[in-house]
Structures are given as structure tokens and as C-alpha cells.
Write an enzyme that holds these catalytic residues in place. Sequence first.
Site, mmCIF file in Angstrom:
data_model
loop_
_atom_site.group_PDB
_atom_site.id
_atom_site.type_symbol
_atom_site.label_atom_id
_atom_site.label_comp_id
_atom_site.label_asym_id
_atom_site.label_seq_id
_atom_site.Cartn_x
_atom_site.Cartn_y
_atom_site.Cartn_z
ATOM 1 N N LEU A 1 0.824 -1.217 0.000
ATOM 2 C CA LEU A 1 0.000 0.000 0.000
ATOM 3 C C LEU A 1 0.854 1.262 0.000
ATOM 4 O O LEU A 1 0.584 2.224 0.724
ATOM 5 C CB LEU A 1 -0.983 0.001 1.176
ATOM 6 C CG LEU A 1 -1.750 -1.305 1.406
ATOM 7 C CD1 LEU A 1 -2.737 -1.152 2.549
ATOM 8 C CD2 LEU A 1 -2.459 -1.763 0.141
ATOM 9 N N HIS A 2 1.886 1.258 -0.855
ATOM 10 C CA HIS A 2 2.783 2.404 -0.952
ATOM 11 C C HIS A 2 2.898 2.917 -2.386
ATOM 12 O O HIS A 2 4.007 3.095 -2.903
ATOM 13 C CB HIS A 2 4.182 2.022 -0.437
ATOM 14 C CG HIS A 2 4.198 1.533 0.967
ATOM 15 N ND1 HIS A 2 5.190 0.700 1.462
ATOM 16 C CD2 HIS A 2 3.350 1.749 2.007
ATOM 17 C CE1 HIS A 2 4.951 0.421 2.732
ATOM 18 N NE2 HIS A 2 3.834 1.047 3.085
ATOM 19 N N PRO A 3 1.785 3.188 -3.092
ATOM 20 C CA PRO A 3 1.900 3.715 -4.456
ATOM 21 C C PRO A 3 2.548 5.101 -4.451
ATOM 22 O O PRO A 3 2.295 5.918 -3.555
ATOM 23 C CB PRO A 3 0.446 3.759 -4.937
ATOM 24 C CG PRO A 3 -0.373 3.863 -3.690
ATOM 25 C CD PRO A 3 0.377 3.063 -2.661
#
Length: 556
Positions: A473-475
Site C-alpha cells: 500500500l505504498h503507491p
Amino acid sequence: MSAENFDYIIVGAGSAGCVLANRLTEDPAVRVLLLEAGPGDRSIFIHMPSAFAYPLANDKYNWYYHSEPEPFMNNRAMYCPRGRVLGGSSSINGMVYIRGHALDYESWASHEGLENWSYADCLPYFRKAETRAKGGDAYRGDSGPLNVSTGACINPLYNAFIEAGQQAGYAYTADMNGYRQEGFGPMDMTVHKGRRWSTAMAYLRPALKRSNLQVRTRALVARVAFQPGSSPARAVGVEVANGHRIDMIHASREVILCGGAINSPQLLMLSGVGNPDHLRALGIRVVAPLRGVGANLQDHLETYVQYACKEPITLYSAMNPLAKAQIGLEWLVKGTGLGATNHFESGGFIRSEAGVKHPDLQYHFLPMAIQYDGSAPASFHGFQAHVGPMRPTSRGAVTLKSANPKEAPRILFNYMATEQDRKEMRAGIRLTREIFAQKAFDRFRGEAVSPKDHLQTDAEIDAHIREHGESALHPSCTCRMGMDEMAVTDGSGRVHGVTGLRVIDASVMPDVISGNLNAPTIMLAEKMADAIRGKAPLPRSDAPFFVHPDYQTAQR
């Protein structure tokens, strides 16, 4: 059509937007409007740290995005939650506070035009933002809005993980956000007095007392408006969808996009800033031809290495309704107990092989075997380590499906597209198995749950990752800073080819950092706030940082 006018319009009340709303309104002569597409953040499930799976796994406070079928992940549509609420993703994330490695910022500063993004330049802004419960030092802050605490590691499994890392030959690090990231140790979290400390809590709530700040929720910005006939094009406001009506709101100084790595490039493209071929195909008038908008999408992929636990000491005991009620009651009354932690209290950073200069694998340890977003309930006593590569070489993109601002964009990460990424993930699983095989886990370690022990070859591990890998969850990086032809913004967040428009969020990172993104996003917003206000940057730090002296020949 509205005749409202502000000095600055900030689009997105997330990790960066709340910082900017606070810092810009420190000047009483400046009028700021903060627009958020989602609702307020009053839910108990947002503020109770242990309940973060609830907002993470539904669309009430979350854009609830999914990728296109990922070609190297068995064509799975991968879940990509993004905050749609005051505080943005800082209101729905796992609250892990990690800054990244010093060499990440040294790499940023090696790009033309980004010379002032070195670790020495960034560290003062990390310190400015932070108040650490344990106190400040040359690396840690003691008077900033963002309260950061360290896990107490009461459950013996947390310390077993740290001890096992040392038994496997890795170092102990007391502070992975200080001098030394590399090693195993306790982890920090954005939790204060038992409550999630989002940017809405840290930055926005104090600023709401100022008369020069207005905040509007459930306000979907349809596009940025540009002054007709201006050359270069000048952003003069935003169009806000209000039912069947579009309201125009003017910005006399700047429009600042803080929507994150998915929404900021989407809004730029809807506004005519992007790849001209893509925009014309959708009937969007080209305002500024920037081919890099939406490109260079990066994210961290991770997998869980799970084992059954032989002793009934895991969080599985807390999953029945009565236990949950008791945990909730203690948290409501005292702000303590299992409800007051994110449960990621120990972790680590290691290098996957000799020759790697700084850690390229990260661990989050959890004393339970469960899906991170709560999508599958725990069914037995177990524990797990989340492990994944930190500097992926695969690249994806965000593009538009249509010119409709209410339609989600097309997201393709291309996870595991390169052999280098597959190699690092294989190393992550094998090195994790070795860590869990250490003496510290002998009394706890049951059978391997995922991946099973019989999965040993490269092909078998690759197949496991394709089926079970998940986004961390690190775009990031879709409006990256720089001066080359694919850069979207300069080192102060100003969008190339236009005036009066900035992007300030994780999308401007040139490359994803080695760790979680909330802390770096807050840092860059603090730093860019000074640039917007014309303030001199904070004095550079001379604090040293650790690089393994034998990294060229030793893996640990």
C-alpha cells in the site's frame, strides 16, 4: 457558478494536504481552502489503532481502488486502498512510522534540480514534524505536531522476532529511524495516548481554529481551471462537482494537488496536463503536454511468511466477540490495552545479498496469522512476518478510462515484471524461513502455514508470490520531481509547463523510498511548505548514518 476566491486551494486533505493547510495558514494574511472528496474522520474505527482493518477494507473512507489484471501476478486485480476522508491515507493506514534510508534521499539529490533533497536537507524536516515519546536527539524531533510512539513489545513473540534476527547474524537497532536502519528492533507508530495520530489530528485540527482556513468535505474536484489565453497556462482555480452543478472556485496564488499517487495524476490528466496522445484520445483539450503524468508508478509488494504458534499467546485470542468488546471498552475508558496499538511493534531491515549497499528487504512482524486488511479472519494461533523488496524495478502507470471525473482511473502496477524483483522476493522468503528457524522461536514455532515447507525451488516460490503477494500500500512516483523530459514537477512541486499549480504528495517522489511512505510524505510537505512561503530552508543536518562497512562482501 461561484465567485469565491482564496489565495490557495489545496485539493486533498491527506498526509500532505493537512500539513500544508496548517503551515500556509500560519500567515494570517493568507486565505486557504482545503477540499476533501470524502467525509469527516469521526469514526471510532479510525481512531482506535487496532481497528484499522475496518476503514482499510471498505469504501466508506476509502477510494477502494483495484488495479487492472496484473500480468505477472496470475492476472489478479490487486487491491489498492487510498484514503478518502479527512487525514487521507493517514486515517486508514497501519500507522507504521518509517522514514526510509538516508541513501534514498542521497539518490533523490543525484537528479538534476533536486540537489536540495539530500538526507542532510530532509532530516531537519523529519525532526520539525515530529514529537517522539522517548524524546528527541540529532535524528528525532521533540516539538513537532506529529506524535510518534514506540511499541512496548509486551507479547513475547515481538522480542522473539528481534532475538531470532540477531541469532541469524543480523544486528540489533534500537531506532531504525535514527543512525542505523539496518537490523532488527522495535518499531515506531503514529499513535499518541492510545489514539491514531493522523495528519488530521496532528495538523488540521489545530489549524481549524484559524479564521483564514476553510475545510469542505465531500467536495469532488472535477478539474483544475486555467486562465483562457494565458501562455504558459496559468491555474486560476478548480471546478467542484456539486450534484448536477459545477462550482468554480478561484485561487489567486496557487492550486496545490495533494491527492496522492493515484488521484493527483488523474486530476492533472482530467485538466489537460499529461500525455497528449492519451488525452486527445479521450477528447480532453491538451493544456500542457507532459508525458510523465501517471507514468513511473512504483509500489512495494510483500508476502506473508506464516507459522502456527504452539502457545496460545497470539492475537487470535482477541478475535472472539466478547474479547473484542472488552478490548473496545478498555480503549474507550482508558485509552489502553490491545486497542491502543497497531500491533506492528517489531520489525527489521536487511540486505538480500552481499553487494547491496543498504537494506532492500523490510519486515513487519505481527503476532497473528491473518490478512493485513482483515479480509480473511484468523482461524488459529499463529504469527507472521510481512517481507518485501524495498526498491522495485518494475514500473506501472495510472491512466484515465474516460473524461468523467467520477470514474476511477486505470491502475497497472506491473508487479514482479523484472527478474530482479523476483530474485529479491525469493531471497526474502528464504531468509525469513531461516530467521524463524532460530532458537528464539523453538518454543513457539509450529508448522509452516504459508508458504508450505515443500515450496523450495525458484519456480515454486515464484508461483507462490504470483498467487499470494499483496501490495504493501505504498503507491508513489507518478508525478515525479526532476528536470528531464519525463519529470512532471520541479524540486518545489511546481508542475512543468504551467504556472500557479503544484503537486505535493507521494506522487512527486523520484523513486519509492526504503520503507513506509507516510512519514516521508509529511516530511516533503513540511519542506515544500517553506518553499511556497518563500522561507529559507532549515539548516542542513550533519548527523551521520550507518552503511555496513563490509556490504560489498557480506550479506549480514
